[in-house]
Design an enzyme around this catalytic site. Structure first.
Site, mmCIF file in Angstrom:
data_model
loop_
_atom_site.group_PDB
_atom_site.id
_atom_site.type_symbol
_atom_site.label_atom_id
_atom_site.label_comp_id
_atom_site.label_asym_id
_atom_site.label_seq_id
_atom_site.Cartn_x
_atom_site.Cartn_y
_atom_site.Cartn_z
ATOM 1 N N CYS A 109 5.765 3.102 7.878
ATOM 2 C CA CYS A 109 5.878 4.437 8.474
ATOM 3 C C CYS A 109 4.716 5.299 8.018
ATOM 4 C CB CYS A 109 7.211 5.099 8.100
ATOM 5 S SG CYS A 109 7.339 5.570 6.365
ATOM 6 N N PRO A 123 0.856 -1.196 0.000
ATOM 7 C CA PRO A 123 0.000 0.000 0.000
ATOM 8 C C PRO A 123 0.890 1.243 0.000
ATOM 9 C CG PRO A 123 0.124 -0.915 2.206
ATOM 10 C CD PRO A 123 0.925 -1.826 1.341
ATOM 11 N N ASP A 179 6.155 2.597 1.440
ATOM 12 C CA ASP A 179 5.207 1.609 1.948
ATOM 13 C C ASP A 179 4.586 2.163 3.228
ATOM 14 O OD1 ASP A 179 3.888 -0.577 3.063
ATOM 15 O OD2 ASP A 179 5.410 -2.014 2.422
ATOM 16 N N HIS A 180 3.281 2.431 3.183
ATOM 17 C CA HIS A 180 2.618 3.064 4.328
ATOM 18 C C HIS A 180 2.496 2.129 5.528
ATOM 19 C CE1 HIS A 180 0.803 6.606 5.868
ATOM 20 N NE2 HIS A 180 0.318 7.043 4.717
ATOM 21 N N ARG A 181 2.839 0.854 5.350
ATOM 22 C CA ARG A 181 2.791 -0.067 6.478
ATOM 23 C C ARG A 181 3.954 0.120 7.431
ATOM 24 N NH1 ARG A 181 2.565 -5.619 3.205
ATOM 25 N NH2 ARG A 181 4.289 -4.476 2.198
#
Length: 476
Positions: free
Chosen positions: A450, A265, A446-448
């Site tokens: 940070c 994501p 990758d928003h997972r």
């Protein structure tokens, strides 16, 4: 040498690859070959390599034709003893692969290191097991020479003693590791193997030559395009002009990008940056040392490694594994160091070689390594380790004349920094309008691993370093 036919199976050419395309044979049936002589050129999803033979003797059978994709563990070439008759009864030639029970521990050593991701083993190993395959009929090559072809044997029972030199366990090594030793004048007799049972690994050869490698001359891969046969496309009604098989690097890129888009994501942040000061600093350095001034990418790479030290979340990997109870467990793996990848366009497609331990190098050293890796990547000679060990990617797409890009993260990394072209733009300096050298930095992350604050902090750090390079470099 044994009086029996010896079968060399296509070895794993690195990083768990399962297949390779046979580009060209370097030997023909009936040729006498020596140990370590290159016998074929093959292309994997990572690089183009020459495969040397672990056996000496007479070439009896070539298992495959140029352009064919071969599976790892299947026969590549069969070698008969010198003096053996090949033309008498090609339809009844029997080949047996001798057992190599002592090599099973070496195989386990290989698997253990590969699973651990050490990057120390390049290819090949031996295993125990016995079995044999019998040839049933001859066929003709395009040149008209007789080549015996096997019926479909039970390859699971074939011994994978594909790289062992009989009588010397310490030489149970991969063909490419032996080639590396030969190219650098390293005697295998003088190299202590660090693998189990004395297995010589790639790291042992690197230690013997001081950790540097040089690659052979480039080999051009033939284009594999099927011309139009007048077939009409059902959807568009147009005649199909050509069909190009997706293989090699293009196949690997497609799979990697698809996986990145489906699993990560990602989010993107960007900023315009005044690079005037950096260009002026480099111009001054070039006046003092016309041939030794680092390139702009090397300076930006130095700023990136410094930024990743301050924002290490972007130098990680997000993994999903099975926990002890059989459930799903997610982890963020951090690294003690930075392997900085950079995108390089080649005739074979886009590849991402990486500068290992880039955080330990200054701008001049980074420039030297970037130039070296770019050259071997374009020659198709970069090793799997050089192409698959990055922890963060820097992409200078500005060389293609574009300002920005919605980049796809280089899976399994978690971030990529893109640099656009540097052009003249109106810019406000001390309240006055001026023409400055401006570029755009784009960070996909990758928003997972940070949130936006971390990503923005890293991007702003690199941007400030470009705008004030002298101040930042003093502190590095």
């Amino acid at each position: 040498m044994s009086a029996e036919m010896q079968v060399f199976l296509l070895p794993d050419l690195g990083e768990g690859l399962t297949e390779a395309e046979l580009v060209n044979w370097l030997v023909a049936v009936g040729d006498e070959i020596r140990v370590d002589q290159p016998i074929a050129e093959v292309e994997t999803a990572k690089s183009m390599v020459e495969v040397p033979s672990p056996y000496a003797g007479i070439v009896a059978v070539l298992h495959g034709e140029a352009g064919q994709t071969l599976d790892v563990g299947k026969p590549l070439i069969s070698v008969a003893p010198v003096g053996a008759s090949l033309a008498a009864k090609p339809e009844a030639v029997e080949e047996k692969v001798p057992e190599a029970p002592a090599a099973s521990s070496a195989a386990e050593s290989y698997r253990t290191e590969e699973k651990a991701g050490s990057g120390n083993v390049l290819i090949g190993y031996g295993t125990s097991g016995g079995g044999e395959a019998r040839r049933t009929r001859p066929r003709k090559t395009s040149a008209g020479s007789a080549v015996a072809v096997t019926s479909e044997p039970d390859f699971a029972e074939l011994s994978l003693s594909r790289t062992r030199i009989p009588g010397k366990l310490s030489a149970v090594i991969s063909p490419l590791v032996r080639k590396m030793a030969r190219d650098h004048g390293v005697s295998l007799d003088a190299v202590p193997g660090s693998g189990e049972s004395g297995l010589i690994l790639r790291r042992d050869i690197e230690a013997a030559i001081g950790g540097t490698t040089r690659e052979a001359a480039p080999v051009e891969a033939p284009a594999v395009v099927q011309s139009s046969t007048g077939v009409q496309d059902a959807r568009t009604g147009l005649t199909v002009a050509s069909r190009t098989p997706v293989r090699g690097i293009r196949k690997a890129v497609a799979a990697n990008m698809t996986r990145s888009r489906s699993e990560i994501p990602e989010a993107t942040v960007w900023v315009d940056v005044d690079a005037t000061a950096l260009l002026e600093m480099r111009a001054e350095l070039k006046k003092r040392d016309p041939h030794g001034a680092p390139g702009l990418l090397a300076f930006i790479a130095r700023f990136v490694t410094a930024g990743l030290k301050k924002f290490p979340e972007l130098n990680t990997r997000f993994v999903t594994a099975e926990d002890a109870a059989g459930g799903e467990m997610q982890e963020i793996i951090a690294f003690d160091g930075i392997n900085l990848g950079f995108a390089a366009q080649t005739d074979r497609g886009l590849v991402v070689p990486s500068v290992r331990n880039a955080h330990l190098l200054n701008a001049r050293e980074l420039d030297t390594e970037i130039r070296r890796l770019t050259a071997v990547a374009r020659d198709g000679k970069a090793t799997p380790t050089e192409l698959a060990s990055g922890t963060f990617t820097l992409n200078n797409y500005g060389v293609f004349g574009v300002d920005g890009s919605a980049a796809i993260i280089n899976y399994p990394e978690v971030a990529m920094l893109g640099v656009g072209r540097i052009i003249d733009k109106p810019w406000v300096v001390d309240g006055q309008l001026a023409v400055r050298k401006v570029t755009e930095l784009t960070l996909a992350f990758d928003h997972r691993v940070c949130d936006g604050e971390t990503a923005a902090g890293f991007l702003r750090y690199v941007a400030d370093a470009i705008e004030n390079p002298g101040t930042v470099l003093v502190d590095l």
